[in-house]
Design a protein around this motif. Structure first.
Motif, short mmCIF file in Angstrom:
data_model
loop_
_atom_site.label_atom_id
_atom_site.label_comp_id
_atom_site.label_asym_id
_atom_site.label_seq_id
_atom_site.Cartn_x
_atom_site.Cartn_y
_atom_site.Cartn_z
N HIS A 1 0.47 -4.27 5.87
CA HIS A 1 1.28 -3.17 5.31
C HIS A 1 1.76 -2.23 6.41
CE1 HIS A 1 -0.31 -4.16 1.18
NE2 HIS A 1 -1.29 -4.64 1.92
N ILE A 2 0.84 -1.87 7.29
CA ILE A 2 1.22 -0.97 8.40
C ILE A 2 2.18 -1.69 9.34
CG2 ILE A 2 0.31 0.03 10.55
CD1 ILE A 2 -0.39 1.97 8.60
N CYS B 1 0.85 -1.20 0.00
CA CYS B 1 0.00 0.00 0.00
C CYS B 1 0.88 1.25 0.00
CB CYS B 1 -0.87 -0.03 1.25
SG CYS B 1 -1.74 1.51 1.57
N PHE C 1 0.36 4.19 1.24
CA PHE C 1 0.40 5.02 2.45
C PHE C 1 1.59 4.64 3.33
CE2 PHE C 1 -0.34 7.48 5.99
CZ PHE C 1 -0.60 6.73 7.12
N PRO C 2 1.73 3.37 3.76
CA PRO C 2 2.91 3.04 4.58
C PRO C 2 4.23 3.34 3.88
CG PRO C 2 1.33 1.22 4.55
CD PRO C 2 0.83 2.22 3.62
N CYS D 1 -3.00 -3.72 9.59
CA CYS D 1 -2.94 -4.57 8.40
C CYS D 1 -1.47 -4.95 8.20
CB CYS D 1 -3.44 -3.80 7.18
SG CYS D 1 -2.35 -2.42 6.75
N CYS E 1 -4.84 -2.42 -1.24
CA CYS E 1 -5.40 -2.57 0.11
C CYS E 1 -6.45 -3.68 0.08
CB CYS E 1 -6.06 -1.28 0.58
SG CYS E 1 -6.96 -1.50 2.13
N LEU F 1 -7.09 2.66 -1.52
CA LEU F 1 -5.69 2.71 -1.90
C LEU F 1 -5.34 1.39 -2.58
CD1 LEU F 1 -4.07 4.47 1.18
CD2 LEU F 1 -4.14 5.32 -1.16
S1 SF4 Z 1 -5.71 -0.75 5.88
FE1 SF4 Z 1 -5.48 -0.53 3.71
S2 SF4 Z 1 -5.30 1.65 3.36
FE2 SF4 Z 1 -4.87 1.26 5.51
S3 SF4 Z 1 -2.66 1.05 5.55
FE3 SF4 Z 1 -3.54 -0.97 5.41
S4 SF4 Z 1 -3.48 -1.41 3.24
FE4 SF4 Z 1 -3.24 0.79 3.45
#
Ligand code: SF4
Length: 382
Positions: free
Chosen positions: A108-109, A79, A81-82, A106, A333, A330
């Motif tokens: 990704h974070i 994603c 954003f991270p 998630c 995601c 995004l």
């Molecule tokens: S929940 Fe989705 S939009 Fe939010 S950081 Fe994780 S992957 Fe990205």
């Protein structure tokens, strides 16, 4: 930065706070010796930190210019954003924080945490486990996570996070939520006094300013809106849906085509303010866990909570007289991918048009966005 159509000094402060990761109220706080704790995601108990005189600031990647540094740690199918957020961390753009807290929101974070503890010398880095269900057992677990956070913050920062002080902060943050909710209520009318880009500016700023200052500005703005003119020249009343949308300019592009965004279900929007933390329970940590996990409108990662979320959105559609909705996600995601799929079917059943779109964290392809929104508005008009 969104234009100050309202000619409001209070709105100016909100626009300043929403258009950069650090703003004058944070700089003032730091210059007086104040500490700041950065956090990711809306399940963070701001009240707990504020009870110890620490300013909680939700980290965004506003102003990011790229991911050259973080690309060594993230794959292109992560994603955006991270990736942008960690790039800002590596670039020193978060130098104003004295510590950071993340959740396993998630995968990704979560990767930010794994890299942060190895690549950066921030002295306080914590990760909390955020259950995916919201029953009594999970609320109890979440309370224990908040207790763990309390202990590590008290030890590291040499402060006390007493129950009575947390209770005071709950009252202060609930006031913020009530004031914001009052502004949302004004948007139910035929001529809302504030548009969607302005509203997102106001709610994003709520995660980046000390609450006493923020509430003062909010009261001022609310007074101006109540006596101000309504917006009448719009083609359709639109609801925004999705996750991590913190850039009001994206909504400004949509509204530039004639739509008026009158409400939303976003994690920087109504989901921050629609519910209240229970006050005077005698166990403020339990009240916070109950609120952040179960009572407020849930994040799409809470898969078992879909029906409650859909009911919340359905109610908004009717109360705000919504003509159509736009679901932004995004790219890559998964969590909001599932949500988008489920909501497309529900909106079809409800007979309400829905435009689903994927995007990058940075506002790119505004031209394509304009074209899609124009076509969407035409379908609603025809
Ligand atoms: S929940 Fe989705 S939009 Fe939010 S950081 Fe994780 S992957 Fe990205």
């Amino acid at each position: 930065m969104v234009e100050n159509r309202l000619n409001s000094k209070a709105f100016d402060r909100f626009a300043e706070a929403a258009s950069a990761v650090v703003n004058p109220s944070i700089e003032d706080w730091k210059s007086q010796g104040g500490r700041v704790l950065g956090y990711f995601c809306s399940a963070f108990p701001e009240e707990l930190l504020a009870a110890g005189g620490i300013l909680p600031v939700r980290l965004r990647a506003t102003g990011s210019e790229g991911t050259e540094l973080s690309d060594s740690f993230f794959s292109p199918v992560n994603c955006s954003f991270p990736r942008h957020a960690f790039n800002m961390a590596l670039s020193g753009d978060y130098a104003f924080i004295d510590g950071v807290v993340m959740f396993n929101s998630c995968d990704h974070i979560r990767r930010i945490y794994d890299h942060w503890i190895r690549q950066l010398d921030t002295t306080f880095v914590e990760i909390l486990s955020w259950p995916k269900k919201a029953e009594a057992a999970q609320v109890e677990f979440f309370r224990a996570e908040f207790e763990r956070l309390r202990e590590s913050v008290e030890k590291h920062f040499g402060v006390e996070l007493r129950d009575d002080a947390i209770e005071e902060q709950i009252a202060l943050h609930n006031r913020t939520r009530r004031l914001l909710r009052e502004i949302y209520e004004l948007r139910k009318g035929d001529a809302p006094p504030i548009n969607g880009a302005e509203m997102l500016t106001v709610t994003v700023a709520s995660t980046a300013m000390p609450k006493p200052i923020y509430n003062e500005c909010l009261e001022e703005l609310l007074g101006e809106l109540k006596s101000g003119d309504g917006i009448t020249d719009h083609r359709a009343r639109v609801m925004m849906l999705g996750g991590e949308l913190d850039n009001p300019e994206l909504i400004a592009v949509i509204e530039g085509q004639g739509a008026l965004v009158v409400t939303d279900s976003l994690c920087f929007g109504s989901r921050l303010l629609w519910a209240q933390v229970e006050e005077g329970t005698g166990d403020p940590l339990q009240a916070l866990a109950q609120y952040y996990l179960a009572d407020r409108p849930a994040c799409a990662r809470m898969f078992t909570e879909y029906d409650r979320r859909a009911a919340y959105i359905r109610e908004m559609v009717s109360e705000f007289k919504v003509d159509g909705a736009i679901f932004e996600r995004l790219t890559f995601c998964e969590i909001y991918g599932f949500e988008q799929f489920s909501l497309i079917n529900d909106f079809k059943e409800w007979g309400v048009p829905l435009l689903a779109m994927d995007r990058d964290y940075l506002l790119s392809g505004a031209g394509q966005l304009r074209t899609r929104v124009q076509a969407f508005l035409e379908t609603m008009e025809s």
